[in-house]
Design a protein around this motif. Structure first.
Motif, PDB file in Angstrom:
ATOM      1  N   TYR A 167       6.550  79.934  14.525  1.00 46.74           N
ATOM      2  CA  TYR A 167       6.937  79.513  15.866  1.00 46.74           C
ATOM      3  C   TYR A 167       5.676  79.512  16.732  1.00 46.74           C
ATOM      4  O   TYR A 167       4.842  80.418  16.624  1.00 46.74           O
TER       5      TYR A 167
ATOM      6  N   SER B 274       9.812  80.990  23.164  1.00 45.78           N
ATOM      7  CA  SER B 274      10.911  80.167  23.671  1.00 45.78           C
ATOM      8  C   SER B 274      11.611  79.377  22.566  1.00 45.78           C
ATOM      9  O   SER B 274      12.722  78.873  22.765  1.00 45.78           O
ATOM     10  N   GLU B 275      11.001  79.268  21.385  1.00 41.74           N
ATOM     11  CA  GLU B 275      11.607  78.530  20.272  1.00 41.74           C
ATOM     12  C   GLU B 275      12.663  79.357  19.533  1.00 41.74           C
ATOM     13  O   GLU B 275      13.382  78.824  18.688  1.00 41.74           O
TER      14      GLU B 275
END
Length: 329
Positions: free
Chosen positions: A124, A128-129
């Motif tokens: 990632y 926020s992912e």
């Protein structure tokens, strides 16, 4: 520019120190707990197993490292999970949050070499992912790598031609300085937004981080540059910032109260703050050494014992480094 922007560019800019892979240990600029002994990661693995047995972590949780450098720590954790509870490798997931493509590639290559197809590494680029049910986050020496403002007698520093000049007013930084009783020193920027981002990643998580610092801010400068195992205070007359910029690591002591309050503002509870010595012993590093002694020869045991001593001896890493642990549930 403000010093915080200068430091962020130094570490994370296109030509920044962390934008490409740098060795740690004997060939690098500095040592970390990870480069010292595999039993550092092994002890964290033992803790993860305990948290699964207690019912907080689920057997299909995501084990996620933030700021993984080469990926050694997460790999050590996986290796010890395989040794202690191999069936969990079939259910647990493993990931790294890493913004730089070059480091993601180095981490993936290391995992391919270490585990082949036995472990799938998830990458990632940002917290926020993540949208998870249950995560165990681990980080080693991350909070000392956040940008910071430098404060001196009510003014913060800006950088001009690689020289720090204290002539900027900042009500926000002055308010934090008053809160933490500092008239000079470093005040980190970004802890609040980092805690907020992590709080939104998962319905429940545990976050464990190791770093050097204290529970209270020292009203003095700790910021320093590491180069070939030499330490230079930022204001050392022998240090040329224009030559060190982007090529050496720059760091400072963490104010753990600032970290703690950033997470508590997000409703995330701080459940433990301890020296690295206390944390590792409580999590069972000596138990792991006892298992090694039982199954390996005296020579291997003696070698690993000497490495572990570096991690827990008070005069070495044991007292200077701290562990802080947060839980959202």
């Amino acid at each position: 520019m403000h010093f915080s922007h200068y430091m962020n560019d130094w570490l994370y800019g296109a030509e920044g120190y962390y934008a490409s892979y740098h060795p740690i240990g004997k060939k690098g600029d500095f040592y970390t707990a990870v480069s010292t002994s595999k039993f550092f990661g092994g002890t964290i693995a033992k803790h993860i197993l305990a948290r699964i047995d207690e019912g907080f972590l689920t057997p299909d949780a995501l084990i996620c490292e933030i700021g993984a450098h080469h990926g050694y720590l997460l790999a050590d954790i996986i290796e010890f999970i395989h040794t202690l509870r191999p069936a969990l490798l079939q259910t647990l997931r493993f990931g790294i949050v890493e913004r730089f493509g070059a480091l993601r590639e180095a981490q993936q290559n290391y995992f391919d070499e270490s585990f082949g197809n036995a472990v799938c590494l998830e990458h990632y680029s940002d917290l926020s992912e993540l949208d998870e049910k249950c995560v165990f986050f681990i980080a080693n020496e991350i909070f000392d790598a956040f940008g910071c403002e430098l404060l001196y007698k009510g003014k913060i520093g800006r950088v001009e031609n690689h020289k720090v000049i204290f002539d900027v007013e900042s009500p926000a930084i002055s308010a934090l300085a008053g809160k933490y009783k500092q008239d000079r020193g470093e005040i980190a920027t970004g802890y609040e937004s980092f805690a907020e981002a992590m709080a939104q990643t998962s319905k429940k998580f545990e976050f464990m981080s190791f770093d050097y610092g204290e529970l209270e801010a020292r009203s003095d400068f700790s910021i320093r540059v590491y180069q070939n195992h030499q330490v230079y205070p930022l204001f050392d007359e022998n240090l040329k910032l224009e030559e060190a910029y982007g090529k050496c690591d720059i760091t400072y002591d963490v104010n753990f109260t600032h970290v703690k309050e950033a997470y508590e503002a997000q409703g995330v509870q701080c459940v433990q703050y301890a020296t690295q010595l206390v944390a590792l012993v409580e999590m069972g590093i000596l138990d792991l050494l006892a298992i090694l002694k039982e199954h390996a020869g005296d020579e291997i045991y003696a070698q690993e014992l000497e490495k572990v001593k570096i991690l827990i001896t008070p005069s070495l890493m044991g007292e200077r480094f701290k562990m802080i642990r947060f839980v959202k549930e």
